[in-house]
Motif scaffolding. Structure first.
Motif, PDB file in Angstrom:
ATOM      1  N   VAL A   7       0.865  -1.179   0.000  1.00 17.98           N
ATOM      2  CA  VAL A   7       0.000   0.000   0.000  1.00 17.98           C
ATOM      3  C   VAL A   7       0.909   1.239   0.000  1.00 17.98           C
ATOM      4  O   VAL A   7       1.609   1.496   0.981  1.00 17.98           O
ATOM      5  CB  VAL A   7      -0.921   0.013   1.238  1.00 17.98           C
ATOM      6  CG1 VAL A   7      -1.761   1.272   1.291  1.00 17.98           C
ATOM      7  CG2 VAL A   7      -1.806  -1.219   1.241  1.00 17.98           C
ATOM      8  N   CYS A  41       8.037  -2.103  -4.639  1.00 19.75           N
ATOM      9  CA  CYS A  41       9.002  -2.806  -3.767  1.00 19.75           C
ATOM     10  C   CYS A  41      10.167  -3.357  -4.603  1.00 19.75           C
ATOM     11  O   CYS A  41      11.329  -3.295  -4.184  1.00 19.75           O
ATOM     12  CB  CYS A  41       8.314  -3.938  -3.016  1.00 19.75           C
ATOM     13  SG  CYS A  41       6.895  -3.388  -2.046  1.00 19.75           S
ATOM     14  N   LYS A  86      10.812 -13.447  10.361  1.00 19.58           N
ATOM     15  CA  LYS A  86      10.296 -14.820  10.374  1.00 19.58           C
ATOM     16  C   LYS A  86       8.886 -14.839   9.809  1.00 19.58           C
ATOM     17  O   LYS A  86       8.187 -13.841   9.943  1.00 19.58           O
ATOM     18  CB  LYS A  86      10.345 -15.459  11.769  1.00 19.58           C
ATOM     19  CG  LYS A  86       9.758 -14.689  12.935  1.00 19.58           C
ATOM     20  CD  LYS A  86       8.366 -14.230  13.038  1.00 19.58           C
ATOM     21  CE  LYS A  86       7.165 -14.985  13.071  1.00 19.58           C
ATOM     22  NZ  LYS A  86       5.914 -14.254  13.364  1.00 19.58           N
ATOM     23  N   PRO A  87       8.437 -15.913   9.185  1.00 20.03           N
ATOM     24  CA  PRO A  87       9.201 -17.080   8.771  1.00 20.03           C
ATOM     25  C   PRO A  87       9.938 -16.792   7.453  1.00 20.03           C
ATOM     26  O   PRO A  87       9.528 -15.904   6.707  1.00 20.03           O
ATOM     27  CB  PRO A  87       8.100 -18.114   8.541  1.00 20.03           C
ATOM     28  CG  PRO A  87       6.930 -17.299   8.053  1.00 20.03           C
ATOM     29  CD  PRO A  87       7.009 -15.986   8.764  1.00 20.03           C
ATOM     30  N   ASN A 123       3.343 -19.172  11.588  1.00 21.13           N
ATOM     31  CA  ASN A 123       3.572 -17.783  11.991  1.00 21.13           C
ATOM     32  C   ASN A 123       3.893 -17.648  13.475  1.00 21.13           C
ATOM     33  O   ASN A 123       4.717 -16.825  13.863  1.00 21.13           O
ATOM     34  CB  ASN A 123       2.338 -16.936  11.648  1.00 21.13           C
ATOM     35  CG  ASN A 123       2.498 -15.485  12.053  1.00 21.13           C
ATOM     36  OD1 ASN A 123       2.254 -15.124  13.202  1.00 21.13           O
ATOM     37  ND2 ASN A 123       2.938 -14.655  11.135  1.00 21.13           N
ATOM     38  N   HIS A 167       8.617 -19.459  16.198  1.00 20.13           N
ATOM     39  CA  HIS A 167       9.629 -18.962  17.141  1.00 20.13           C
ATOM     40  C   HIS A 167      10.135 -20.101  18.032  1.00 20.13           C
ATOM     41  O   HIS A 167      11.332 -20.225  18.273  1.00 20.13           O
ATOM     42  CB  HIS A 167       9.038 -17.864  18.035  1.00 20.13           C
ATOM     43  CG  HIS A 167       9.053 -16.498  17.411  1.00 20.13           C
ATOM     44  ND1 HIS A 167      10.207 -15.887  17.002  1.00 20.13           N
ATOM     45  CD2 HIS A 167       8.052 -15.625  17.156  1.00 20.13           C
ATOM     46  CE1 HIS A 167       9.928 -14.683  16.515  1.00 20.13           C
ATOM     47  NE2 HIS A 167       8.624 -14.503  16.585  1.00 20.13           N
ATOM     48  N   TRP A 222       3.408  -7.396  21.688  1.00 21.09           N
ATOM     49  CA  TRP A 222       4.633  -8.174  21.449  1.00 21.09           C
ATOM     50  C   TRP A 222       5.844  -7.280  21.219  1.00 21.09           C
ATOM     51  O   TRP A 222       6.971  -7.672  21.461  1.00 21.09           O
ATOM     52  CB  TRP A 222       4.437  -9.137  20.268  1.00 21.09           C
ATOM     53  CG  TRP A 222       3.915  -8.499  19.010  1.00 21.09           C
ATOM     54  CD1 TRP A 222       2.626  -8.463  18.597  1.00 21.09           C
ATOM     55  CD2 TRP A 222       4.656  -7.760  18.026  1.00 21.09           C
ATOM     56  NE1 TRP A 222       2.518  -7.770  17.416  1.00 21.09           N
ATOM     57  CE2 TRP A 222       3.751  -7.323  17.041  1.00 21.09           C
ATOM     58  CE3 TRP A 222       6.005  -7.434  17.868  1.00 21.09           C
ATOM     59  CZ2 TRP A 222       4.134  -6.576  15.936  1.00 21.09           C
ATOM     60  CZ3 TRP A 222       6.398  -6.684  16.773  1.00 21.09           C
ATOM     61  CH2 TRP A 222       5.469  -6.262  15.817  1.00 21.09           C
TER      62      TRP A 222
HETATM   63  P1  NAP Z   1       1.441  -6.053   9.240  1.00 23.31           P
HETATM   64  O1  NAP Z   1       1.215  -5.007  10.284  1.00 23.31           O
HETATM   65  O2  NAP Z   1       0.286  -6.662   8.552  1.00 23.31           O
HETATM   66  O3  NAP Z   1       2.448  -5.416   8.173  1.00 23.31           O
HETATM   67  C1  NAP Z   1       2.767  -6.027   6.966  1.00 23.31           C
HETATM   68  C2  NAP Z   1       2.830  -4.957   5.899  1.00 23.31           C
HETATM   69  O4  NAP Z   1       3.220  -5.559   4.655  1.00 23.31           O
HETATM   70  C3  NAP Z   1       1.484  -4.270   5.688  1.00 23.31           C
HETATM   71  O5  NAP Z   1       1.655  -2.871   5.549  1.00 23.31           O
HETATM   72  C4  NAP Z   1       1.014  -4.930   4.408  1.00 23.31           C
HETATM   73  O6  NAP Z   1       0.087  -4.151   3.658  1.00 23.31           O
HETATM   74  C5  NAP Z   1       2.304  -5.069   3.659  1.00 23.31           C
HETATM   75  N1  NAP Z   1       2.205  -6.000   2.530  1.00 23.31           N
HETATM   76  C6  NAP Z   1       1.236  -6.924   2.256  1.00 23.31           C
HETATM   77  N2  NAP Z   1       1.499  -7.543   1.089  1.00 23.31           N
HETATM   78  C7  NAP Z   1       2.638  -6.997   0.602  1.00 23.31           C
HETATM   79  C8  NAP Z   1       3.414  -7.193  -0.571  1.00 23.31           C
HETATM   80  N3  NAP Z   1       3.078  -8.100  -1.494  1.00 23.31           N
HETATM   81  N4  NAP Z   1       4.510  -6.419  -0.744  1.00 23.31           N
HETATM   82  C9  NAP Z   1       4.888  -5.507   0.184  1.00 23.31           C
HETATM   83  N5  NAP Z   1       4.190  -5.255   1.301  1.00 23.31           N
HETATM   84  C10 NAP Z   1       3.089  -5.998   1.527  1.00 23.31           C
HETATM   85  O7  NAP Z   1       2.272  -7.265   9.845  1.00 23.31           O
HETATM   86  P2  NAP Z   1       3.448  -7.201  10.921  1.00 23.31           P
HETATM   87  O8  NAP Z   1       2.914  -7.588  12.240  1.00 23.31           O
HETATM   88  O9  NAP Z   1       4.216  -5.950  10.774  1.00 23.31           O
HETATM   89  O10 NAP Z   1       4.328  -8.443  10.422  1.00 23.31           O
HETATM   90  C11 NAP Z   1       5.140  -8.343   9.281  1.00 23.31           C
HETATM   91  C12 NAP Z   1       6.092  -9.550   9.236  1.00 23.31           C
HETATM   92  O11 NAP Z   1       6.929  -9.530  10.388  1.00 23.31           O
HETATM   93  C13 NAP Z   1       5.348 -10.883   9.275  1.00 23.31           C
HETATM   94  O12 NAP Z   1       5.969 -11.779   8.414  1.00 23.31           O
HETATM   95  C14 NAP Z   1       5.482 -11.370  10.710  1.00 23.31           C
HETATM   96  O13 NAP Z   1       5.536 -12.778  10.812  1.00 23.31           O
HETATM   97  C15 NAP Z   1       6.811 -10.739  11.116  1.00 23.31           C
HETATM   98  N6  NAP Z   1       6.833 -10.412  12.553  1.00 23.31           N
HETATM   99  C16 NAP Z   1       7.872 -10.837  13.300  1.00 23.31           C
HETATM  100  C17 NAP Z   1       7.891 -10.577  14.653  1.00 23.31           C
HETATM  101  C18 NAP Z   1       9.030 -11.075  15.501  1.00 23.31           C
HETATM  102  O14 NAP Z   1       8.837 -11.164  16.709  1.00 23.31           O
HETATM  103  N7  NAP Z   1      10.184 -11.353  14.968  1.00 23.31           N
HETATM  104  C19 NAP Z   1       6.871  -9.846  15.242  1.00 23.31           C
HETATM  105  C20 NAP Z   1       5.836  -9.379  14.426  1.00 23.31           C
HETATM  106  C21 NAP Z   1       5.827  -9.657  13.075  1.00 23.31           C
HETATM  107  P3  NAP Z   1      -1.492  -4.431   3.935  1.00 23.31           P
HETATM  108  O15 NAP Z   1      -1.769  -3.782   5.255  1.00 23.31           O
HETATM  109  O16 NAP Z   1      -2.205  -3.830   2.819  1.00 23.31           O
HETATM  110  O17 NAP Z   1      -1.672  -5.921   3.975  1.00 23.31           O
END
Ligand code: NAP
Length: 342
Positions: free
Chosen positions: A39, A59, A98-99, A173, A177, A278
Motif C-alpha cells: 500500500v 518494492c 520470520k518465517p 507464523n 519462534h 509483542w
Molecule cells: P502487518 O502489520 O500486517 O504489516 C505487513 C505490511 O506488509 C502491511 O503494511 C502490508 O500491507 C504489507 N504487505 C502486504 N502484502 C505486501 C506485498 N506483497 N509487498 C509488500 N508489502 C506488503 O504485519 P506485521 O505484524 O508488521 O508483520 C510483518 C512480518 O513480520 C510478518 O511476516 C510477521 O511474521 C513478522 N513479525 C515478526 C515478529 C518477531 O517477533 N520477529 C513480530 C511481528 C511480526 P497491507 O496492510 O495492505 O496488507
C-alpha cells in the motif's frame, strides 16, 4: 568512521515501522534510505516521518536501487520468499523477518541461490536468540552444570490475530519462534512431531485455538508447546527446560509486583502488569539482533540465524501441519546440511 550500511525496507506495517525507527535511531553503522509497501500510502507515511525516499508500492524497484545495499523484509509471511529471491538476484544483504517462507521447499530454493552466489547473504529474524533470558538459559544448559536437558515445557500466548488467520498459521507464523529457539537451546535436532487439538477456547471460532505442539529430538528430549493465538489476556511467553539435576526457566519481563490493601473494585492485594504488545516483550532483543547483523555485514560475514535455520523451522512446521488430525508423530526430515551453513 565506517561507512553506514544503506538499508531499504519492504513492508511498513507494525514491525516494519518499528524496525525503521530502531534502525534509524538505535543502531550504529546503518541508516534507512528507502521504504516501500504493497500500500503506497503506508510507505509514504513512514518515509515522511524520517525524511527518506518512498518507493510507494514499487518494492521491486526499491530492491534494485543501487543506493540500497541491504534489504529488510517486513511484509506479510507469504511474500517473504519472493522478496528474498529478488534481493538475492541483486546479490544484496537481506534481513528477512520470520518465517523465511511458508514451506520448506521455498527455503531450499533460497539456500540453493546463496550457494550459487557462494556467500551467506540472508539472516532470519529469530530475535529470541538475542534475548538475554534465553541466552542465559542456553549458557547454563551448554555448560552441563545441571546435567543434560530432558524436557522443554513452553507456552506462546498471543492476544489476537489479524483477519484471515488460519489454523496452520498457528504453526507457520506463531510456533515458528519455538521451532527455532528449542533446537537452539538444546543444540539438538528434531526427530518428529505432532499437533494435538485440545479443548477449544471461546475467544475465537475461526481457527484451532489452543493447539499443543509435541516434538521429540534426535537426543530423545521431549518438548511440549502450548500455542494460543487469542488468549484473552496478554502476550505471554513461557519456557522451562528440565535437566537431570535442575531446571532453567525464562524470566518474566521486568515487572514490579505491587502489594497494597485489597480493594474488590480496583486492584487485588498483589498484582503485576502483564504485557499485551509483542513489540515490548523483546524490545531489547530486536536492538541487539540488529546491532549484531549490521556489525556482521560490515565484517562481510553473517553469523546470526541463517537460511538453514529458517529452513529447519519450516521443515518442522510442514510436518506439524501435516500431522494435524492424525494422532501420529510425523518425521521431521531435512536435506543434508550444505557446507556453507555448518
Ligand atoms: P502487518 O502489520 O500486517 O504489516 C505487513 C505490511 O506488509 C502491511 O503494511 C502490508 O500491507 C504489507 N504487505 C502486504 N502484502 C505486501 C506485498 N506483497 N509487498 C509488500 N508489502 C506488503 O504485519 P506485521 O505484524 O508488521 O508483520 C510483518 C512480518 O513480520 C510478518 O511476516 C510477521 O511474521 C513478522 N513479525 C515478526 C515478529 C518477531 O517477533 N520477529 C513480530 C511481528 C511480526 P497491507 O496492510 O495492505 O496488507
Amino acid at each position: 568512521m565506517e561507512k553506514e550500511l544503506k538499508i531499504g525496507i519492504v513492508g511498513c506495517g507494525a514491525i516494519g515501522k518499528d524496525h525503521c525507527r530502531r534502525l534509524i535511531n538505535n543502531i550504529a553503522g546503518c541508516t534507512v534510505v528507502a521504504v516501500s509497501d504493497y500500500v503506497a500510502e503506508a510507505a509514504d507515511e513512514t518515509a515522511k516521518l524520517y525524511g527518506i525516499k518512498s518507493y510507494g508500492n514499487d518494492c521491486d524497484g526499491m530492491i534494485k536501487d543501487p543506493d540500497v545495499e541491504a534489504v529488510v523484509i517486513t511484509s506479510i509471511d507469504p511474500t517473504h520468499h519472493d522478496y528474498v529471491m529478488k534481493t538475492l538476484a541483486e546479490e544484496k544483504w537481506c534481513f528477512c523477518e520470520k518465517p523465511l517462507s511458508q514451506n520448506a521447499k521455498d527455503c531450499e530454493e533460497i539456500m540453493a541461490r546463496e550457494q550459487e552466489i557462494g556467500k551467506k547473504l540472508v539472516q532470519v529474524g529469530f530475535m529470541r536468540r538475542y534475548d538475554t533470558g534465553y541466552a542465559e538459559m542456553k549458557r547454563i544448559i551448554s555448560s552441563g552444570e545441571i546435567g543434560k536437558p530432558l524436557l522443554i515445557k513452553a507456552a506462546h500466548r498471543n492476544v489476537s490475530q489479524g483477519p484471515g488467520f488460519k489454523t496452520e498459521n498457528g504453526i507457520t507464523n506463531v510456533a515458528i519462534h519455538e521451532l527455532d529457539i528449542c533446537r537452539w537451546l538444546l543444540d539438538d535436532e528434531y526427530e518428529d512431531g505432532q499437533v494435538v487439538k485440545v479443548r477449544q477456547t471461546s475467544n475465537t471460532t475461526e481457527y484451532d485455538n489452543p493447539q499443543v505442539v509435541l516434538l521429540r529430538t534426535k537426543n530423545g528430549c521431549f518438548i511440549d508447546v502450548e500455542i494460543q493465538c487469542a488468549d484473552g489476556y496478554g502476550y505471554d511467553i513461557q519456557c522451562e527446560v528440565v535437566c537431570e539435576n535442575g531446571t532453567v526457566k525464562l524470566p518474566d519481563p521486568y515487572a514490579v509486583v505491587r502489594r497494597s490493601r485489597p480493594d474488590p473494585n480496583k486492584l487485588p492485594g498483589e498484582s503485576m502488569p502483564i504485557m499485551v504488545d509483542w513489540k515490548d516483550r523483546f524490545i531489547d532483543a530486536y536492538d541487539i539482533e540488529f546491532n549484531d547483523w549490521v556489525e556482521a555485514v560490515h565484517e562481510g560475514k553473517l553469523r546470526g540465524p541463517s537460511s538453514w535455520d529458517g529452513y529447519v523451522a519450516c521443515v518442522a512446521g510442514d510436518a506439524l501441519n501435516e500431522s494435524r488430525g492424525s494422532s501420529e508423530f510425523k518425521k521431521i526430515d531435512t536435506i543434508e546440511k550444505p557446507d556453507m551453513y555448518k
